[in-house]
Scaffold this motif. Structure first.
Motif, PDB file in Angstrom:
ATOM      1  N   UNK A 102       0.733  -1.203  -0.125  1.00 33.07           N
ATOM      2  CA  UNK A 102      -0.019   0.143   0.050  1.00 33.07           C
ATOM      3  C   UNK A 102       0.764   1.303  -0.061  1.00 33.07           C
ATOM      4  N   UNK A 103       1.905   1.157   0.711  1.00 30.14           N
ATOM      5  CA  UNK A 103       2.856   2.337   0.852  1.00 30.14           C
ATOM      6  C   UNK A 103       3.467   2.603  -0.530  1.00 30.14           C
ATOM      7  N   UNK A 104       3.910   1.484  -1.069  1.00 24.36           N
ATOM      8  CA  UNK A 104       4.439   1.541  -2.537  1.00 24.36           C
ATOM      9  C   UNK A 104       3.630   2.417  -3.654  1.00 24.36           C
ATOM     10  N   UNK A 105       2.511   1.622  -3.372  1.00 27.28           N
ATOM     11  CA  UNK A 105       1.359   1.993  -4.525  1.00 27.28           C
ATOM     12  C   UNK A 105       0.976   3.539  -4.370  1.00 27.28           C
ATOM     13  N   UNK A 106       1.052   4.003  -3.143  1.00 29.66           N
ATOM     14  CA  UNK A 106       0.691   5.506  -2.935  1.00 29.66           C
ATOM     15  C   UNK A 106       1.935   6.163  -3.179  1.00 29.66           C
ATOM     16  N   UNK A 107       3.033   5.843  -3.061  1.00 34.63           N
ATOM     17  CA  UNK A 107       4.346   6.708  -3.596  1.00 34.63           C
ATOM     18  C   UNK A 107       4.103   6.649  -5.100  1.00 34.63           C
ATOM     19  N   UNK A 108       3.836   5.856  -5.930  1.00 40.65           N
ATOM     20  CA  UNK A 108       3.672   5.736  -7.297  1.00 40.65           C
ATOM     21  C   UNK A 108       2.422   6.668  -7.764  1.00 40.65           C
ATOM     22  N   UNK A 109       1.448   6.541  -6.836  1.00 43.17           N
ATOM     23  CA  UNK A 109       0.154   7.476  -7.370  1.00 43.17           C
ATOM     24  C   UNK A 109       0.740   8.903  -7.131  1.00 43.17           C
ATOM     25  N   UNK A 110       1.484   9.294  -5.986  1.00 42.28           N
ATOM     26  CA  UNK A 110       1.749  10.569  -5.846  1.00 42.28           C
ATOM     27  C   UNK A 110       2.709  11.034  -6.905  1.00 42.28           C
ATOM     28  N   UNK A 111       3.772   9.997  -7.571  1.00 41.26           N
ATOM     29  CA  UNK A 111       4.644  10.512  -8.474  1.00 41.26           C
ATOM     30  C   UNK A 111       3.645  11.007  -9.803  1.00 41.26           C
ATOM     31  N   UNK A 112       2.716  10.201 -10.177  1.00 42.90           N
ATOM     32  CA  UNK A 112       1.872  10.478 -11.225  1.00 42.90           C
ATOM     33  C   UNK A 112       1.166  11.853 -11.121  1.00 42.90           C
TER      34      UNK A 112
END
Length: 155
Positions: free
Chosen positions: A33-43
């Motif tokens: 979940x943390x990794x997915x959140x960081x990728x979403x933030x990058x987008x």
């Protein structure tokens, strides 16, 4: 089998392997979940534009990067304390009395016997779970891809 042995057996049979397994699975899910959140933030950072001197630039091209987090340590601590007491008490009281008068004697005896078996059990338990979370720089490959993407003109 005495009750003391039964109580001891039930207190000692805590499901420690299941607790550790659930902790591991929970940490893995939280990490995903943390990794997915960081990728979403990058987008999102690549979509947000800022006008600087008449030129639209996204946050990535300005050097902003999302923060990544990782669990570095997890601890499960369980404390159990219990005390048991089993006691047996036996008591015997004997009494005798003699009385009499002219021509007669009266004798009386009394016996009082008691038996008691006592059990006492007390148990206390506590547990805690601690996890250490640290921020990490984004992966180098990810940063390089973001930079290449940021160099493309924003429409």
């Amino acid at each position: 089998m005495s009750e003391t042995v039964e109580v001891t057996r039930s207190l000692v049979s805590a499901p420690l392997p299941q607790i550790i397994e659930k902790l591991g699975i929970s940490i893995a899910q939280a990490q995903a979940a943390l990794d997915a959140n960081s990728v979403k933030l990058a987008q999102e950072m690549s979509e947000v534009t800022v006008d600087i001197g008449g030129e639209a630039r996204n946050l990535i091209s300005l050097g902003f990067t999302p923060t990544f987090y990782a669990f570095t340590e997890a601890t499960v601590e369980a404390k159990l304390s219990f005390s048991m007491n089993e006691s047996t008490e036996v008591g015997v009281k004997v009494g005798a009395s003699v009385s009499g008068g002219t021509g007669f004697v009266m004798v009386a005896a009394s016996v009082d016997v008691s038996y008691a078996r006592k059990f006492s059990v007390s148990a206390e338990g506590s547990s805690s779970i601690a996890a250490r979370l640290v921020s990490l720089p984004p992966p180098d490959v990810f940063i390089e891809l973001l930079r290449r993407q940021a160099d493309k003109p924003v429409p």
